[in-house]
Design a protein around this motif. Structure first.
Motif, PDB file in Angstrom:
ATOM      1  N   PRO A 174       0.817  -1.225   0.000  1.00  0.00           N
ATOM      2  CA  PRO A 174       0.000   0.000   0.000  1.00  0.00           C
ATOM      3  C   PRO A 174       0.844   1.265   0.000  1.00  0.00           C
ATOM      4  O   PRO A 174       0.344   2.337  -0.350  1.00  0.00           O
ATOM      5  CB  PRO A 174      -0.800  -0.130   1.298  1.00  0.00           C
ATOM      6  N   TYR A 175       2.122   1.139   0.380  1.00  0.00           N
ATOM      7  CA  TYR A 175       3.000   2.306   0.445  1.00  0.00           C
ATOM      8  C   TYR A 175       3.285   2.882  -0.947  1.00  0.00           C
ATOM      9  O   TYR A 175       3.779   4.007  -1.069  1.00  0.00           O
ATOM     10  CB  TYR A 175       4.320   1.922   1.125  1.00  0.00           C
ATOM     11  N   LEU A 176       2.981   2.143  -2.012  1.00  0.00           N
ATOM     12  CA  LEU A 176       3.191   2.665  -3.365  1.00  0.00           C
ATOM     13  C   LEU A 176       2.257   3.838  -3.656  1.00  0.00           C
ATOM     14  O   LEU A 176       2.515   4.626  -4.568  1.00  0.00           O
ATOM     15  CB  LEU A 176       2.975   1.559  -4.400  1.00  0.00           C
ATOM     16  N   ASP A 177       1.201   3.935  -2.897  1.00  0.00           N
ATOM     17  CA  ASP A 177       0.270   5.059  -3.019  1.00  0.00           C
ATOM     18  C   ASP A 177       0.801   6.225  -2.188  1.00  0.00           C
ATOM     19  O   ASP A 177       0.930   6.096  -0.958  1.00  0.00           O
ATOM     20  CB  ASP A 177      -1.114   4.648  -2.526  1.00  0.00           C
ATOM     21  N   PRO A 178       1.129   7.351  -2.794  1.00  0.00           N
ATOM     22  CA  PRO A 178       1.649   8.492  -2.021  1.00  0.00           C
ATOM     23  C   PRO A 178       0.664   8.984  -0.967  1.00  0.00           C
ATOM     24  O   PRO A 178       1.068   9.656  -0.014  1.00  0.00           O
ATOM     25  CB  PRO A 178       1.870   9.569  -3.099  1.00  0.00           C
ATOM     26  N   GLU A 179      -0.623   8.637  -1.126  1.00  0.00           N
ATOM     27  CA  GLU A 179      -1.641   9.088  -0.179  1.00  0.00           C
ATOM     28  C   GLU A 179      -1.888   8.080   0.948  1.00  0.00           C
ATOM     29  O   GLU A 179      -2.842   8.245   1.714  1.00  0.00           O
ATOM     30  CB  GLU A 179      -2.964   9.348  -0.918  1.00  0.00           C
ATOM     31  N   ARG A 181      -2.095   6.471   4.324  1.00  0.00           N
ATOM     32  CA  ARG A 181      -2.159   7.111   5.636  1.00  0.00           C
ATOM     33  C   ARG A 181      -2.340   6.075   6.741  1.00  0.00           C
ATOM     34  O   ARG A 181      -2.694   4.910   6.479  1.00  0.00           O
ATOM     35  CB  ARG A 181      -3.337   8.100   5.687  1.00  0.00           C
ATOM     36  N   LEU A 182      -2.122   6.516   7.969  1.00  0.00           N
ATOM     37  CA  LEU A 182      -2.307   5.637   9.119  1.00  0.00           C
ATOM     38  C   LEU A 182      -3.739   5.124   9.180  1.00  0.00           C
ATOM     39  O   LEU A 182      -3.982   3.965   9.515  1.00  0.00           O
ATOM     40  CB  LEU A 182      -1.945   6.367  10.414  1.00  0.00           C
ATOM     41  N   GLN A 183      -4.700   5.962   8.846  1.00  0.00           N
ATOM     42  CA  GLN A 183      -6.092   5.532   8.871  1.00  0.00           C
ATOM     43  C   GLN A 183      -6.350   4.435   7.841  1.00  0.00           C
ATOM     44  O   GLN A 183      -7.149   3.524   8.083  1.00  0.00           O
ATOM     45  CB  GLN A 183      -7.017   6.723   8.599  1.00  0.00           C
ATOM     46  N   THR A 184      -5.661   4.502   6.701  1.00  0.00           N
ATOM     47  CA  THR A 184      -5.785   3.449   5.690  1.00  0.00           C
ATOM     48  C   THR A 184      -5.299   2.123   6.253  1.00  0.00           C
ATOM     49  O   THR A 184      -5.923   1.070   6.044  1.00  0.00           O
ATOM     50  CB  THR A 184      -4.970   3.811   4.440  1.00  0.00           C
ATOM     51  N   LEU A 185      -4.182   2.177   6.962  1.00  0.00           N
ATOM     52  CA  LEU A 185      -3.640   0.971   7.583  1.00  0.00           C
ATOM     53  C   LEU A 185      -4.597   0.437   8.636  1.00  0.00           C
ATOM     54  O   LEU A 185      -4.806  -0.784   8.742  1.00  0.00           O
ATOM     55  CB  LEU A 185      -2.277   1.276   8.208  1.00  0.00           C
ATOM     56  N   ALA A 186      -5.187   1.326   9.410  1.00  0.00           N
ATOM     57  CA  ALA A 186      -6.146   0.909  10.440  1.00  0.00           C
ATOM     58  C   ALA A 186      -7.361   0.234   9.804  1.00  0.00           C
ATOM     59  O   ALA A 186      -7.827  -0.813  10.261  1.00  0.00           O
ATOM     60  CB  ALA A 186      -6.577   2.115  11.277  1.00  0.00           C
ATOM     61  N   ASP A 187      -7.872   0.828   8.733  1.00  0.00           N
ATOM     62  CA  ASP A 187      -9.040   0.260   8.064  1.00  0.00           C
ATOM     63  C   ASP A 187      -8.731  -1.125   7.488  1.00  0.00           C
ATOM     64  O   ASP A 187      -9.579  -2.021   7.510  1.00  0.00           O
ATOM     65  CB  ASP A 187      -9.513   1.184   6.938  1.00  0.00           C
ATOM     66  N   ALA A 188      -7.522  -1.301   6.978  1.00  0.00           N
ATOM     67  CA  ALA A 188      -7.153  -2.564   6.325  1.00  0.00           C
ATOM     68  C   ALA A 188      -6.884  -3.680   7.319  1.00  0.00           C
ATOM     69  O   ALA A 188      -7.145  -4.854   7.032  1.00  0.00           O
ATOM     70  CB  ALA A 188      -5.919  -2.353   5.441  1.00  0.00           C
ATOM     71  N   THR A 189      -6.360  -3.345   8.493  1.00  0.00           N
ATOM     72  CA  THR A 189      -5.964  -4.376   9.457  1.00  0.00           C
ATOM     73  C   THR A 189      -6.981  -4.584  10.572  1.00  0.00           C
ATOM     74  O   THR A 189      -6.920  -5.599  11.281  1.00  0.00           O
ATOM     75  CB  THR A 189      -4.613  -4.020  10.098  1.00  0.00           C
ATOM     76  N   ASN A 213       8.216   4.988   4.774  1.00  0.00           N
ATOM     77  CA  ASN A 213       9.297   5.383   3.869  1.00  0.00           C
ATOM     78  C   ASN A 213      10.405   4.347   3.837  1.00  0.00           C
ATOM     79  O   ASN A 213      11.073   4.175   2.804  1.00  0.00           O
ATOM     80  CB  ASN A 213       9.845   6.751   4.268  1.00  0.00           C
ATOM     81  N   GLN A 214      10.606   3.642   4.929  1.00  0.00           N
ATOM     82  CA  GLN A 214      11.593   2.565   4.918  1.00  0.00           C
ATOM     83  C   GLN A 214      11.136   1.440   3.996  1.00  0.00           C
ATOM     84  O   GLN A 214      11.950   0.849   3.276  1.00  0.00           O
ATOM     85  CB  GLN A 214      11.804   2.041   6.343  1.00  0.00           C
ATOM     86  N   ALA A 215       9.841   1.145   4.006  1.00  0.00           N
ATOM     87  CA  ALA A 215       9.308   0.129   3.086  1.00  0.00           C
ATOM     88  C   ALA A 215       9.452   0.598   1.643  1.00  0.00           C
ATOM     89  O   ALA A 215       9.778  -0.193   0.745  1.00  0.00           O
ATOM     90  CB  ALA A 215       7.846  -0.148   3.414  1.00  0.00           C
ATOM     91  N   ARG A 216       9.215   1.872   1.392  1.00  0.00           N
ATOM     92  CA  ARG A 216       9.384   2.418   0.044  1.00  0.00           C
ATOM     93  C   ARG A 216      10.838   2.318  -0.403  1.00  0.00           C
ATOM     94  O   ARG A 216      11.125   1.986  -1.565  1.00  0.00           O
ATOM     95  CB  ARG A 216       8.908   3.872   0.019  1.00  0.00           C
ATOM     96  N   LEU A 217      11.751   2.608   0.521  1.00  0.00           N
ATOM     97  CA  LEU A 217      13.174   2.536   0.178  1.00  0.00           C
ATOM     98  C   LEU A 217      13.572   1.107  -0.169  1.00  0.00           C
ATOM     99  O   LEU A 217      14.316   0.879  -1.137  1.00  0.00           O
ATOM    100  CB  LEU A 217      14.015   3.061   1.336  1.00  0.00           C
ATOM    101  N   PHE A 237       9.634   8.094  -7.042  1.00  0.00           N
ATOM    102  CA  PHE A 237       8.239   8.545  -7.161  1.00  0.00           C
ATOM    103  C   PHE A 237       7.302   7.351  -7.334  1.00  0.00           C
ATOM    104  O   PHE A 237       6.209   7.321  -6.757  1.00  0.00           O
ATOM    105  CB  PHE A 237       8.091   9.507  -8.336  1.00  0.00           C
ATOM    106  N   ASP A 238       7.721   6.362  -8.123  1.00  0.00           N
ATOM    107  CA  ASP A 238       6.886   5.174  -8.338  1.00  0.00           C
ATOM    108  C   ASP A 238       6.695   4.380  -7.046  1.00  0.00           C
ATOM    109  O   ASP A 238       5.686   3.677  -6.881  1.00  0.00           O
ATOM    110  CB  ASP A 238       7.503   4.266  -9.404  1.00  0.00           C
ATOM    111  N   ALA A 239       7.667   4.486  -6.121  1.00  0.00           N
ATOM    112  CA  ALA A 239       7.584   3.761  -4.852  1.00  0.00           C
ATOM    113  C   ALA A 239       6.718   4.480  -3.822  1.00  0.00           C
ATOM    114  O   ALA A 239       6.506   3.949  -2.721  1.00  0.00           O
ATOM    115  CB  ALA A 239       8.981   3.540  -4.273  1.00  0.00           C
ATOM    116  N   GLY A 240       6.240   5.678  -4.160  1.00  0.00           N
ATOM    117  CA  GLY A 240       5.345   6.380  -3.242  1.00  0.00           C
ATOM    118  C   GLY A 240       5.931   7.618  -2.589  1.00  0.00           C
ATOM    119  O   GLY A 240       5.209   8.334  -1.872  1.00  0.00           O
TER     120      GLY A 240
END
Length: 275
Positions: A174-179, A181-189, A213-217, A237-240
């Motif tokens: 999900p980190y590939l999406d620049p948008e 957010r923590l709330q996205t992670l909460a909703d998914a998990t 950002n570490q996951a993106r790196l 940019f492609d990594a988010g």
């Protein structure tokens, strides 16, 4: 799993064997993440005492509680410190889970005394501690117990949370999406923002954006290994990453080099390996 009884008088052997069978079924139901099988094994008058959270639960409360504690990721398991031991109508279990974070290794230790009645789980007494391997257990427990209990967490759930989050980021990216957010992670998990913040800050030792950002790196570095001539900025940019300055700062922090220096070193290393 090996369940070894102590030496008992003959009159206790039948009860011990019945307890052993019931607890094995209970253990396997948890391992299989079969909530219906777990619930079917509880006695109608079951009492579940969670001493870490200072909670006493009964049958109407246990489905939701069990679902929270049940590992949601395939392959998640508990490491038992000792064999499950049976003494008459009670079995004793000790287990340990490790969660590695930037602040060091956290050991999640728990023990349970499970009492069986009429081939059903009649009473569970669970004792758990969350300790930092690099600090005295009392210090870490004092620091973490109060906020954990307030957030509705215990050590076992915290370990499952860590595994769930890691698995979600690895598989869904999900980190590939620049948008993202923590709330996205909460909703998914299915965890709350506060629970996730505690996990990230206290176990992984990072803020949400540092963690993402570490996951993106890592994603960028994996791609560079297969696409050495690709534009690093484009991959970032492609990594988010939304900002090249953030990407370059993150890159230097985790590799000790600029992207250009890292690529030059990687090219030299690759040529040597190809010879």
């Amino acid at each position: 799993m090996d369940i070894s009884p102590y030496l008992f008088p003959p009159e206790d052997l039948a009860q011990t064997e019945s307890t052993r069978t019931t607890v094995l079924r209970y253990h396997l139901a948890w391992k299989a993440r079969d909530i219906e099988a777990v619930m079917a094994l509880y006695h109608p008058d079951v009492t579940y005492e969670d001493y870490y959270q200072n909670r006493i639960l009964h049958l109407p409360d246990l489905r939701e509680y069990a679902l929270q504690l049940m590992p949601s990721v395939p392959g998640t398991s508990l490491v038992h410190d000792d064999r499950i031991r049976v003494d008459g109508d009670t079995a004793f279990i000790q287990y340990r889970i490790c969660v590695a974070g930037d602040k060091g290794l956290f050991a999640l230790r728990s023990s349970e005394a499970i009492t069986v009645k009429a081939e059903k789980i009649w009473r569970v007494r669970e004792y758990a501690t969350l300790v930092h391997e690099n600090h005295p257990p009392q210090t870490a427990d004092q620091q973490t117990r109060q906020p954990l209990a307030r957030l509705g967490l215990n050590p076992r759930l915290l370990a499952f949370m860590a595994q769930t989050v890691e698995d979600y980021l690895s598989k869904q990216q999900p980190y590939l999406d620049p948008e993202f957010r923590l709330q996205t992670l909460a909703d998914a998990t299915g965890y709350t923002r506060n629970q996730l913040s505690y996990l990230l800050n206290q176990v992984f030792g990072q803020t949400f954006y540092q963690y993402v950002n570490q996951a993106r790196l890592r994603h960028v570095l994996d791609l560079l290994a297969t696409l050495p001539t690709a534009s690093i900025d484009r991959l970032a940019f492609d990594a988010g990453f939304r900002s090249l300055s953030v990407f370059y700062t993150c890159f230097r922090k985790h590799t000790g080099q600029t992207p250009t220096a890292w690529m030059q070193q990687y090219s030299v290393r690759t040529r040597k390996e190809d010879k």
